[in-house]
Motif scaffolding. Structure first.
Motif, PDB file in Angstrom:
ATOM      1  N   ALA A 195       0.823  -1.206   0.000  1.00  0.00           N
ATOM      2  CA  ALA A 195       0.000   0.000   0.000  1.00  0.00           C
ATOM      3  C   ALA A 195       0.863   1.266   0.000  1.00  0.00           C
ATOM      4  O   ALA A 195       0.561   2.234  -0.705  1.00  0.00           O
ATOM      5  N   GLN A 196       1.926   1.251   0.778  1.00  0.00           N
ATOM      6  CA  GLN A 196       2.793   2.423   0.866  1.00  0.00           C
ATOM      7  C   GLN A 196       3.467   2.735  -0.464  1.00  0.00           C
ATOM      8  O   GLN A 196       3.627   3.906  -0.834  1.00  0.00           O
ATOM      9  N   ASN A 197       3.853   1.704  -1.188  1.00  0.00           N
ATOM     10  CA  ASN A 197       4.564   1.913  -2.450  1.00  0.00           C
ATOM     11  C   ASN A 197       3.617   2.015  -3.646  1.00  0.00           C
ATOM     12  O   ASN A 197       4.006   2.557  -4.683  1.00  0.00           O
ATOM     13  N   TRP A 198       2.414   1.490  -3.535  1.00  0.00           N
ATOM     14  CA  TRP A 198       1.431   1.631  -4.608  1.00  0.00           C
ATOM     15  C   TRP A 198       0.941   3.068  -4.675  1.00  0.00           C
ATOM     16  O   TRP A 198       0.710   3.616  -5.753  1.00  0.00           O
ATOM     17  N   LEU A 232      -6.664  -4.298   2.334  1.00  0.00           N
ATOM     18  CA  LEU A 232      -5.594  -3.838   1.448  1.00  0.00           C
ATOM     19  C   LEU A 232      -5.468  -4.737   0.218  1.00  0.00           C
ATOM     20  O   LEU A 232      -5.287  -4.251  -0.902  1.00  0.00           O
ATOM     21  N   LEU A 233      -5.571  -6.039   0.426  1.00  0.00           N
ATOM     22  CA  LEU A 233      -5.457  -6.967  -0.697  1.00  0.00           C
ATOM     23  C   LEU A 233      -6.665  -6.870  -1.626  1.00  0.00           C
ATOM     24  O   LEU A 233      -6.601  -7.300  -2.781  1.00  0.00           O
ATOM     25  N   GLY A 234      -7.763  -6.304  -1.130  1.00  0.00           N
ATOM     26  CA  GLY A 234      -8.923  -6.089  -1.974  1.00  0.00           C
ATOM     27  C   GLY A 234      -8.806  -4.839  -2.823  1.00  0.00           C
ATOM     28  O   GLY A 234      -9.579  -4.647  -3.765  1.00  0.00           O
ATOM     29  N   ILE A 235      -7.830  -3.988  -2.503  1.00  0.00           N
ATOM     30  CA  ILE A 235      -7.626  -2.730  -3.232  1.00  0.00           C
ATOM     31  C   ILE A 235      -6.508  -2.851  -4.260  1.00  0.00           C
ATOM     32  O   ILE A 235      -6.624  -2.383  -5.398  1.00  0.00           O
ATOM     33  N   ILE A 236      -5.418  -3.500  -3.874  1.00  0.00           N
ATOM     34  CA  ILE A 236      -4.227  -3.594  -4.732  1.00  0.00           C
ATOM     35  C   ILE A 236      -4.418  -4.720  -5.746  1.00  0.00           C
ATOM     36  O   ILE A 236      -4.885  -5.811  -5.393  1.00  0.00           O
ATOM     37  N   PRO A 237      -4.072  -4.497  -7.011  1.00  0.00           N
ATOM     38  CA  PRO A 237      -4.258  -5.527  -8.049  1.00  0.00           C
ATOM     39  C   PRO A 237      -3.606  -6.855  -7.675  1.00  0.00           C
ATOM     40  O   PRO A 237      -2.491  -6.900  -7.146  1.00  0.00           O
ATOM     41  N   GLY A 238      -4.302  -7.953  -7.974  1.00  0.00           N
ATOM     42  CA  GLY A 238      -3.828  -9.273  -7.599  1.00  0.00           C
ATOM     43  C   GLY A 238      -2.514  -9.672  -8.243  1.00  0.00           C
ATOM     44  O   GLY A 238      -1.700 -10.357  -7.613  1.00  0.00           O
ATOM     45  N   ASP A 239      -2.283  -9.256  -9.487  1.00  0.00           N
ATOM     46  CA  ASP A 239      -1.029  -9.643 -10.145  1.00  0.00           C
ATOM     47  C   ASP A 239       0.171  -8.977  -9.491  1.00  0.00           C
ATOM     48  O   ASP A 239       1.257  -9.570  -9.423  1.00  0.00           O
ATOM     49  N   ILE A 240      -0.024  -7.768  -8.970  1.00  0.00           N
ATOM     50  CA  ILE A 240       1.057  -7.087  -8.253  1.00  0.00           C
ATOM     51  C   ILE A 240       1.363  -7.830  -6.953  1.00  0.00           C
ATOM     52  O   ILE A 240       2.533  -8.008  -6.580  1.00  0.00           O
ATOM     53  N   VAL A 241       0.329  -8.269  -6.277  1.00  0.00           N
ATOM     54  CA  VAL A 241       0.501  -9.022  -5.034  1.00  0.00           C
ATOM     55  C   VAL A 241       1.250 -10.330  -5.305  1.00  0.00           C
ATOM     56  O   VAL A 241       2.181 -10.693  -4.571  1.00  0.00           O
ATOM     57  N   ASP A 242       0.871 -11.039  -6.354  1.00  0.00           N
ATOM     58  CA  ASP A 242       1.526 -12.313  -6.691  1.00  0.00           C
ATOM     59  C   ASP A 242       3.007 -12.114  -7.020  1.00  0.00           C
ATOM     60  O   ASP A 242       3.855 -12.911  -6.604  1.00  0.00           O
ATOM     61  N   LYS A 243       3.318 -11.065  -7.754  1.00  0.00           N
ATOM     62  CA  LYS A 243       4.714 -10.780  -8.086  1.00  0.00           C
ATOM     63  C   LYS A 243       5.524 -10.460  -6.834  1.00  0.00           C
ATOM     64  O   LYS A 243       6.684 -10.864  -6.709  1.00  0.00           O
ATOM     65  N   ALA A 244       4.907  -9.722  -5.917  1.00  0.00           N
ATOM     66  CA  ALA A 244       5.600  -9.361  -4.681  1.00  0.00           C
ATOM     67  C   ALA A 244       5.903 -10.604  -3.844  1.00  0.00           C
ATOM     68  O   ALA A 244       7.003 -10.745  -3.302  1.00  0.00           O
ATOM     69  N   VAL A 245       4.927 -11.503  -3.732  1.00  0.00           N
ATOM     70  CA  VAL A 245       5.136 -12.737  -2.965  1.00  0.00           C
ATOM     71  C   VAL A 245       6.243 -13.575  -3.597  1.00  0.00           C
ATOM     72  O   VAL A 245       7.107 -14.118  -2.895  1.00  0.00           O
ATOM     73  N   ALA A 246       6.234 -13.694  -4.918  1.00  0.00           N
ATOM     74  CA  ALA A 246       7.256 -14.473  -5.620  1.00  0.00           C
ATOM     75  C   ALA A 246       8.641 -13.880  -5.394  1.00  0.00           C
ATOM     76  O   ALA A 246       9.616 -14.613  -5.181  1.00  0.00           O
ATOM     77  N   GLN A 247       8.738 -12.555  -5.414  1.00  0.00           N
ATOM     78  CA  GLN A 247      10.030 -11.905  -5.203  1.00  0.00           C
ATOM     79  C   GLN A 247      10.515 -12.107  -3.771  1.00  0.00           C
ATOM     80  O   GLN A 247      11.709 -12.323  -3.542  1.00  0.00           O
ATOM     81  N   CYS A 248       9.609 -12.053  -2.806  1.00  0.00           N
ATOM     82  CA  CYS A 248       9.993 -12.274  -1.412  1.00  0.00           C
ATOM     83  C   CYS A 248      10.512 -13.701  -1.205  1.00  0.00           C
ATOM     84  O   CYS A 248      11.514 -13.919  -0.513  1.00  0.00           O
TER      85      CYS A 248
END
Length: 289
Positions: free
Chosen positions: A85-88, A161-177
């Motif tokens: 959320a902070q970076n979006w 928060l996960l309902g606001i931020i696009p799902g593909d961005i969330v998936d990419k972030a999890v993969a990178q972590c």
């Protein structure tokens, strides 16, 4: 005289409430105006998120996992959701306590994308009690109540928060972590990180190395980076209150295992004793013509 005084006080309270509401409304209007006139750059926001997920300190707390219905549930933690959320950008989020009475609090968790005017919120009630080994404990300390409401609100906030931020961005972030954790964590050897992980489980929840090895099915000496990710996810799930120690580890392991071993050793000693006694007491055979 008392009635006039009460009316005056009520009018004063109402006036203060109106002023506070008006001030809050003007602040919201200002935030919306700034968000719509300075929209986010999607590509830059995504890059900032990916860069943040390359930090080991964030990656280690970014994902949780817990068992449900015989399956494993995995997802981004509240820590990762906050960084997203902070970076979006252009998102207002938080947890507010709306009312407190009769030993419980009514609160709301919300996330509001002011640029697109998309908002999600979850209202919930938190009884001022805590479950302990000795039973239900009623909370009266202000700090304990605040921490309880904040802890219960964190789960709802993550969902908002996960309902606001696009799902593909969330998936990419999890993969990178996950990749950041698998990469080795910089100059810290895997062996040292495994030792640190075992110490954290022992100090925080009393979980032994034997219990962890029984959970994974093999010794910690053969742990890989992927196993470290799984162990960290379990730790975060318990820490965030999404699961209990009993959901992952059999508490009877450290108690039952020694007793079974003693029984087996005792049985072997009894057999050995019976054999030796039989050998001593067995009558000598003679050849009688």
């Amino acid at each position: 005289m008392n009635e006039l005084t009460n009316q005056f006080n009520n009018q004063g309270n109402n006036a203060a409430t109106v002023v506070a509401a008006s001030r809050e409304m003007e602040e919201v209007k200002g935030q919306i105006f700034m968000a719509q006139n300075m929209p986010r750059n999607v590509f830059q926001s995504e890059q900032r998120i990916m860069d943040a997920c390359k930090r080991l300190t964030l990656a280690e707390t970014a994902v949780y996992s817990y068992p449900r219905g015989g399956q494993k549930v995995v997802g981004p933690s509240i820590r990762l959701a906050e960084v997203l959320a902070q970076n979006w950008g252009n998102i207002s989020f938080g947890v507010k306590e709306l009312e407190r009475r009769d030993g419980e609090s009514t609160a709301v968790a919300y996330a509001w994308d002011m640029e697109t005017n998309t908002r999600t919120q979850k209202e919930f009630t938190v009884p001022h009690v805590r479950s302990t080994k000795k039973g239900i404990q009623k909370l009266t300390d202000e700090r304990d109540i605040y921490e309880l409401v904040a802890n219960m609100g964190a789960r709802r906030l993550r969902s908002c928060l996960l309902g606001i931020i696009p799902g593909d961005i969330v998936d990419k972030a999890v993969a990178q972590c996950n990749e950041t954790v698998r990469s080795g964590g910089g100059d810290i050897p895997l062996k040292d990180r495994i030792g640190k992980m075992l110490a954290m489980f022992k100090e925080s929840y009393g979980v032994t190395q034997e219990q962890i090895e029984n959970r994974f099915g093999y010794g910690t000496s053969t742990f890989t980076e992927f196993d470290m990710v799984q162990a960290r996810n379990i730790f975060n799930s318990i820490k965030d209150g999404l699961a209990k120690v009993e959901d992952y580890f059999d508490k009877s392991t450290k108690k039952d295992a020694p007793s079974k071993l003693k029984e087996e050793l005792a049985a072997k000693e009894d057999v050995k004793a019976d054999v030796e006694e039989g050998a001593v007491n067995e009558p000598e055979k003679t050849n009688e013509g």
